[in-house]
Design an enzyme around this catalytic site. Structure first.
Site, PDB file in Angstrom:
ATOM      1  N   ARG A  23       4.627  -1.255   0.717  1.00 55.89           N
ATOM      2  CA  ARG A  23       3.791  -2.142  -0.102  1.00 55.89           C
ATOM      3  C   ARG A  23       2.303  -1.854   0.059  1.00 55.89           C
ATOM      4  O   ARG A  23       1.481  -2.761   0.005  1.00 55.89           O
ATOM      5  CB  ARG A  23       4.059  -3.614   0.231  1.00 55.89           C
ATOM      6  CG  ARG A  23       5.444  -4.079  -0.172  1.00 55.89           C
ATOM      7  CD  ARG A  23       5.477  -4.298  -1.671  1.00 55.89           C
ATOM      8  NE  ARG A  23       6.822  -4.562  -2.142  1.00 55.89           N
ATOM      9  CZ  ARG A  23       7.277  -5.784  -2.403  1.00 55.89           C
ATOM     10  NH1 ARG A  23       6.508  -6.807  -2.242  1.00 55.89           N
ATOM     11  NH2 ARG A  23       8.501  -5.930  -2.848  1.00 55.89           N
ATOM     12  N   ARG A  27      -0.889  -6.489  -3.514  1.00 51.86           N
ATOM     13  CA  ARG A  27      -1.856  -7.575  -3.736  1.00 51.86           C
ATOM     14  C   ARG A  27      -2.954  -7.716  -2.708  1.00 51.86           C
ATOM     15  O   ARG A  27      -3.909  -8.440  -2.932  1.00 51.86           O
ATOM     16  CB  ARG A  27      -1.107  -8.912  -3.809  1.00 51.86           C
ATOM     17  CG  ARG A  27      -0.548  -9.170  -5.174  1.00 51.86           C
ATOM     18  CD  ARG A  27       0.251 -10.427  -5.158  1.00 51.86           C
ATOM     19  NE  ARG A  27       1.283 -10.303  -4.128  1.00 51.86           N
ATOM     20  CZ  ARG A  27       2.193 -11.233  -3.889  1.00 51.86           C
ATOM     21  NH1 ARG A  27       2.191 -12.342  -4.569  1.00 51.86           N
ATOM     22  NH2 ARG A  27       3.094 -11.041  -2.949  1.00 51.86           N
ATOM     23  N   ARG A  36      -4.191  -7.257 -12.168  1.00 49.73           N
ATOM     24  CA  ARG A  36      -3.118  -8.220 -12.434  1.00 49.73           C
ATOM     25  C   ARG A  36      -3.592  -9.416 -13.250  1.00 49.73           C
ATOM     26  O   ARG A  36      -2.779 -10.128 -13.830  1.00 49.73           O
ATOM     27  CB  ARG A  36      -2.498  -8.687 -11.122  1.00 49.73           C
ATOM     28  CG  ARG A  36      -1.546  -7.678 -10.504  1.00 49.73           C
ATOM     29  CD  ARG A  36      -0.189  -7.654 -11.171  1.00 49.73           C
ATOM     30  NE  ARG A  36       0.628  -8.786 -10.781  1.00 49.73           N
ATOM     31  CZ  ARG A  36       0.915  -9.826 -11.545  1.00 49.73           C
ATOM     32  NH1 ARG A  36       0.458  -9.889 -12.761  1.00 49.73           N
ATOM     33  NH2 ARG A  36       1.670 -10.799 -11.090  1.00 49.73           N
ATOM     34  N   ASP A  72       9.031  -1.000  -9.349  1.00 52.27           N
ATOM     35  CA  ASP A  72       9.750  -2.066  -8.649  1.00 52.27           C
ATOM     36  C   ASP A  72      11.237  -1.750  -8.675  1.00 52.27           C
ATOM     37  O   ASP A  72      11.719  -1.090  -9.600  1.00 52.27           O
ATOM     38  CB  ASP A  72       9.494  -3.435  -9.290  1.00 52.27           C
ATOM     39  CG  ASP A  72       9.945  -4.559  -8.351  1.00 52.27           C
ATOM     40  OD1 ASP A  72       9.167  -4.950  -7.463  1.00 52.27           O
ATOM     41  OD2 ASP A  72      11.113  -5.017  -8.467  1.00 52.27           O
ATOM     42  N   TYR A 147      20.089 -10.019  -6.076  1.00 48.78           N
ATOM     43  CA  TYR A 147      19.205 -10.643  -7.074  1.00 48.78           C
ATOM     44  C   TYR A 147      19.979 -11.024  -8.325  1.00 48.78           C
ATOM     45  O   TYR A 147      19.801 -12.111  -8.886  1.00 48.78           O
ATOM     46  CB  TYR A 147      18.055  -9.699  -7.443  1.00 48.78           C
ATOM     47  CG  TYR A 147      16.937  -9.685  -6.418  1.00 48.78           C
ATOM     48  CD1 TYR A 147      16.215 -10.845  -6.130  1.00 48.78           C
ATOM     49  CD2 TYR A 147      16.588  -8.523  -5.747  1.00 48.78           C
ATOM     50  CE1 TYR A 147      15.200 -10.835  -5.190  1.00 48.78           C
ATOM     51  CE2 TYR A 147      15.569  -8.506  -4.803  1.00 48.78           C
ATOM     52  CZ  TYR A 147      14.875  -9.673  -4.530  1.00 48.78           C
ATOM     53  OH  TYR A 147      13.871  -9.666  -3.598  1.00 48.78           O
TER      54      TYR A 147
END
Ligand code: CP3
Length: 340
Positions: A23, A27, A36, A72, A147
């Protein structure tokens, strides 16, 4: 000659320990947060100019030895016809969870050139521009299935385990289709120039070894078997996998990603010297002061020992609250400390 990162994946000796961070393109970077404000995460993944820009952001800034493609694990799943979005702070949300045979059979097989054309495009751009190797990735079938079945993030995975136990035929069909999607996506990434491939089985640690062996391992193994001929190092990562490490190694990757719960020396003792290891500084430590970061990083390096085949990383992804300057200092520290 191979890069330091690829050499370490191959268990060759290197003049310092290579570093990258799971990652690392996320962010915690102000430039990413600014992008974003005007673009959704899935839009960024599907727009080669944007995905390539985000992939490169951390490379110079942090001084890392590898880039990881900005994408992703849910991108191939969306291409199979699943209606999904990614909620900031929550993760993937599936409009209609998949729990029956009919729903599984509606998942379309992927043909990368038709369904994921942006992947080859962004990887080609990056392979031409980057000065370090690019890591491609996909989600492992168990993590993707969780998921789809839960409908989103989960702690207990009750629906997932219920389907796995009550309807093994449907379960294995779902896992086969998800493995095929991972294979198609990784073939496209490596075909376009990715230098390594990581399979993320982030949530598989919820299974016992016996459950893992029966319900997940055969499908993950099929991914590694399908890719081994591509000639790039393969990395296998999950969290809370302390009990599963040997089985995950047996799935066939060149590198096992170790999460923070297992000390590196213990991982090395259990896995032997026939596999490279990657990890495993606790990402929460990066929120503490530098002295603590340095102490914890030195501990990881010492536990990894002088055995060839070690890549320094975190035990899981960089937290959004992390200061990029601390990560930069950490990269330099690991490089200097291991070059001695
Ligand atoms: O540098 C990088 O690693 C970026 C590329 C990347 C992303 N997702 C972009 C992303 C990678 C390698 C992933 C993999 C991924 N996605 C995994 C496996 C890795 C892991 O951390 O275990 C998983 C489980 C997912 C599913 C997913 N997507 C989650 C759990 C989240 C986070 C939700 C949140 O907001 O905390 C996402 C969203 C996501 N994928 C973000 C990024 C940068 C952050 C969300 C945003 O920009 O809104």
């Amino acid at each position: 000659m191979d890069s330091t990162f690829v050499q370490a994946c191959r268990r060759g000796s290197t003049s310092y320990t290579p570093v990258w961070y799971m990652r690392q393109a996320g962010r915690y970077l102000p430039e990413y947060r600014a992008l974003r404000e005007s673009h959704g995460i899935l839009d960024i993944c599907r727009t080669p100019e944007l995905a390539s820009w985000v992939t490169m952001l951390p490379v110079r800034r942090l001084g890392v030895d590898a880039a990881i493609l900005f994408s992703d694990i849910m991108i191939p799943v969306a291409a199979m016809g699943v209606d999904l979005c990614i909620d900031p702070g929550k993760g993937p949300v599936i409009a209609e969870p998949i729990r029956s045979r009919v729903e599984v059979e509606r998942l379309r097989p992927i043909e990368a050139s038709r369904d994921l054309p942006f992947i080859a495009e962004v990887v080609e751009m990056l392979a031409a521009d980057l000065e370090v190797p690019l890591i491609g990735f996909c989600g492992a079938p168990f993590t993707l299935a969780s998921y789809l079945i839960e409908g989103g993030a989960s702690r207990r995975f009750d629906h997932t385990k219920a389907l796995m136990r009550d309807d093994p035929e449907t379960w294995h069909e779902l896992m086969r289709r998800l493995a095929d999607a991972g294979i198609a996506s990784l073939r496209a990434q490596v075909g376009a120039g990715a230098s390594a491939a990581q399979v993320f089985d982030s949530w598989v640690g919820t299974l016992s070894p016996a459950e893992y062996e029966e319900h997940a391992l055969p499908h993950s193994r099929r991914i590694f078997e399908a890719l081994v001929g591509l000639g790039v190092p393969l990395i296998h990562f999950g969290t809370q996998t302390g009990e599963l490490l040997e089985l995950m190694r047996d799935a066939g990757a060149d590198v096992v990603g170790v999460a923070s719960g297992t000390p590196m020396d213990e991982a090395r003792r259990r896995l032997g010297s026939g596999v490279a290891l990657q990890g495993n500084l606790d990402p929460a430590v990066l929120l503490a002061g530098w002295d603590e970061v340095e102490r914890a990083a030195r501990d990881v390096i010492e536990r990894a020992g002088a055995v060839p085949g070690f890549i320094f990383n975190l035990g899981h992804g960089v937290r959004p609250e992390t200061d990029p300057d601390v990560l930069r200092r950490l990269t330099d520290f690991v490089h200097e400390e291991t070059a001695k």
